[in-house]
Design a protein around this motif. Structure first.
Motif, short mmCIF file in Angstrom:
data_model
loop_
_atom_site.label_atom_id
_atom_site.label_comp_id
_atom_site.label_asym_id
_atom_site.label_seq_id
_atom_site.Cartn_x
_atom_site.Cartn_y
_atom_site.Cartn_z
N PRO A 65 0.82 -1.21 0.00
CA PRO A 65 0.00 0.00 0.00
C PRO A 65 0.86 1.26 0.00
CG PRO A 65 -0.85 -1.58 1.57
CD PRO A 65 0.40 -2.17 1.01
N VAL A 66 0.41 2.25 -0.77
CA VAL A 66 1.17 3.49 -0.93
C VAL A 66 1.51 4.09 0.43
CG1 VAL A 66 1.14 5.78 -1.95
CG2 VAL A 66 -0.05 3.90 -3.07
N LEU A 67 0.52 4.11 1.30
CA LEU A 67 0.71 4.73 2.60
C LEU A 67 1.80 4.01 3.40
CD1 LEU A 67 -0.60 6.99 4.38
CD2 LEU A 67 -1.83 5.16 5.52
N GLU A 68 1.80 2.67 3.31
CA GLU A 68 2.79 1.91 4.06
C GLU A 68 4.18 2.14 3.50
OE1 GLU A 68 1.76 -2.18 4.58
OE2 GLU A 68 -0.11 -1.70 5.61
N THR A 69 4.29 2.33 2.19
CA THR A 69 5.58 2.65 1.59
C THR A 69 6.07 3.99 2.12
OG1 THR A 69 4.59 1.69 -0.38
CG2 THR A 69 6.82 2.57 -0.60
N MET A 70 5.15 4.95 2.20
CA MET A 70 5.54 6.28 2.64
C MET A 70 5.91 6.28 4.12
SD MET A 70 3.23 9.04 0.55
CE MET A 70 1.81 8.84 1.55
N LEU A 71 5.18 5.50 4.90
CA LEU A 71 5.44 5.47 6.35
C LEU A 71 6.61 4.53 6.66
CD1 LEU A 71 1.86 5.28 7.88
CD2 LEU A 71 3.43 7.20 7.95
N GLY A 72 6.92 3.67 5.72
CA GLY A 72 7.97 2.68 5.96
C GLY A 72 7.52 1.61 6.93
N GLY A 73 6.23 1.40 7.03
CA GLY A 73 5.72 0.35 7.91
C GLY A 73 4.22 0.41 7.92
N GLU A 74 3.61 -0.41 8.79
CA GLU A 74 2.16 -0.40 8.84
C GLU A 74 1.63 0.80 9.59
OE1 GLU A 74 -0.04 -3.79 10.07
OE2 GLU A 74 1.04 -5.13 8.72
N LEU A 75 0.42 1.16 9.24
CA LEU A 75 -0.26 2.25 9.94
C LEU A 75 -0.52 1.80 11.38
CD1 LEU A 75 -1.58 5.00 9.15
CD2 LEU A 75 -3.70 3.76 8.86
N PRO A 76 -0.13 2.65 12.37
CA PRO A 76 -0.39 2.24 13.77
C PRO A 76 -1.87 2.01 14.02
CG PRO A 76 0.98 4.20 13.66
CD PRO A 76 0.52 3.93 12.26
N GLY A 77 -2.18 1.01 14.83
CA GLY A 77 -3.58 0.62 15.06
C GLY A 77 -4.46 1.76 15.51
N GLU A 78 -3.92 2.59 16.42
CA GLU A 78 -4.73 3.69 16.94
C GLU A 78 -5.07 4.69 15.84
OE1 GLU A 78 -5.96 3.93 20.01
OE2 GLU A 78 -5.08 1.97 20.45
N VAL A 79 -4.07 4.94 14.98
CA VAL A 79 -4.30 5.90 13.90
C VAL A 79 -5.30 5.34 12.91
CG1 VAL A 79 -3.22 7.29 12.12
CG2 VAL A 79 -1.96 6.74 14.19
N GLU A 80 -5.20 4.01 12.71
CA GLU A 80 -6.13 3.37 11.79
C GLU A 80 -7.56 3.55 12.29
OE1 GLU A 80 -5.17 -0.65 10.74
OE2 GLU A 80 -7.24 -1.03 10.13
N SER A 81 -7.76 3.36 13.60
CA SER A 81 -9.12 3.51 14.12
C SER A 81 -9.55 4.97 14.02
CB SER A 81 -9.22 3.00 15.56
OG SER A 81 -8.48 3.81 16.43
N LEU A 82 -8.56 5.90 14.12
CA LEU A 82 -8.89 7.31 13.95
C LEU A 82 -9.47 7.55 12.56
CD1 LEU A 82 -8.53 10.44 14.65
CD2 LEU A 82 -6.40 10.24 13.41
N ILE A 83 -8.79 6.98 11.55
CA ILE A 83 -9.27 7.23 10.19
C ILE A 83 -10.60 6.54 9.93
CG2 ILE A 83 -8.68 7.02 7.75
CD1 ILE A 83 -5.79 7.30 8.52
#
Lengths: 112, 251
Positions: free
Chosen positions: A61-79
């Motif tokens: 996923p583009v976002l994971e490439t940009m972050l260099g890892g997975e989206l943190p769980g808390e942030v994911e629930s935020l979105i």
């Protein structure tokens, strides 16, 4: 007649809402200790099971490439909340307008 | 048995059915990078005509009357809300609903393809949920196949003079289930099982997708009925203007 129909609808809505809540909550009690896991991992496990070998996704996923890892769980629930919020906001806005309009209409009809 | 009693029995049967089956699985969109490139392209291309039809369908409806915009926005928002709610299922894992039935019934199934793809892009980019490479496949299952089935079911029910609320429930719930059936087929075509080929693989994927999704489909059906009751109460002029409710039907 009209008010009778309205209260009948109210009952239906309440019963349906209770049903929805029940269907959603009951599994938590029936399957105590189950993980209720997220999306991606279990899906990939199944693909591996069917194809019989470990599978490496050919695109991250583009976002994971940009972050260099997975989206943190808390942030994911935020979105996810953001998504819900946008939707509920739109529905509530229009519903509010419609309810008010109906009220005004009934008022006007009563006066004439 | 009276009508009410029969209804109660039917509800119990559905609940029993949905609680009775429980292998563990996750029913979600197809993950990023999990479909071979060829499949991504084919599914993507397949979606194009539907999206174009959807675009025109929305434009025509809106130029006919601006009032339709309210209902369109609400159908879109409904998909946004519903598809963001991950709900625990009896199989011990979570899944979410599609919410596409409402728009398909009120407008046209092709119009929903536009609404659906917006949600899918949102989730693919911001949430790494679903994916850009699998966008075509996910759009086809969630924003095209599901809504079209929901629309068809609703039309058939109307022809058979089924109670409107029941028809809405059936349409939304079956559309939801069908979305995940199509997802299973898509995965199976990309990952045929070694022993039985595509067919065996479909059964395998379905076996794990369907049970999780079944109770959620029931929830989606119920929620869709609720929102339509709300619209019928407060937005009668709009529903009439988009032709969902015929003039003479109004009591």
């Amino acid at each position: 007649m009209n008010t009778q129909k309205k209260s009948h609808n109210t009952v239906t809505v309440i019963v349906l809402l209770i049903l929805v809540a029940l269907i959603a909550i009951v599994p938590l009690f029936v399957k105590k200790g189950a993980e209720f896991g997220g999306s991606d991992d279990a899906g990939s496990v199944m693909v591996e099971e069917v194809s019989g070998e470990a599978y490496t996704p050919w695109f991250t996923p583009v976002l994971e490439t940009m972050l260099g890892g997975e989206l943190p769980g808390e942030v994911e629930s935020l979105i996810f909340c953001l998504q819900t919020g946008i939707g509920v906001g739109i529905i509530a806005f229009f519903m509010g307008r419609l309810v008010e309009r109906k009220k005004q209409e009934t008022l006007r009809n009563d006066n004439h | 048995m009276s009508k009410k009693q029969r209804k109660t029995v039917a509800v119990c049967a559905v609940l029993a059915l949905s609680l009775g089956i429980m292998p563990v699985a996750n029913a979600m969109h197809i993950m990023e990078g999990y479909l071979p490139a060829g499949f991504c392209v084919v599914w993507g291309v397949l979606c194009v005509p539907f999206l174009v039809a959807g675009f025109f369908s929305i434009r025509n409806k809106l130029s006919e009357n601006r009032r339709a915009l309210t209902i369109l926005a609400m159908s879109g928002a409904f998909i946004f809300v519903i598809s963001s709610l991950k709900i625990p299922s009896v199989t011990g894992s979570c899944s979410h609903m599609t919410g596409t039935g409402l728009g398909a019934i009120l407008f046209s199934p092709s119009a929903v393809s536009i609404l659906g793809i917006i949600v899918l892009i949102f989730q693919a980019i911001l949430l790494a949920h679903g994916g850009l490479t699998t966008l075509g496949a996910n759009t086809f299952s969630m924003a095209i196949a599901g809504p079209f089935l929901a629309f068809a079911v609703y039309q058939i029910c109307q022809k058979l003079k089924v109670n409107r609320k029941v028809s809405i429930f059936l349409a939304a719930a079956l559309g939801d289930i069908f979305t995940y059936c199509v997802t299973s087929v898509q995965l199976a075509m990309a990952y045929p099982s070694e022993s039985g080929g595509v067919a065996a693989s479909i059964v395998k994927f379905l076996g794990v997708f369907a049970p999780t999704q079944l109770p959620l489909a029931v929830i989606e059906g119920l929620l869709t009925v609720i929102i339509v009751i709300g619209l019928e109460t407060y937005a009668m002029p709009e529903l009439k203007s988009i032709g969902f409710i015929k003039e003479q039907e109004v009591r």
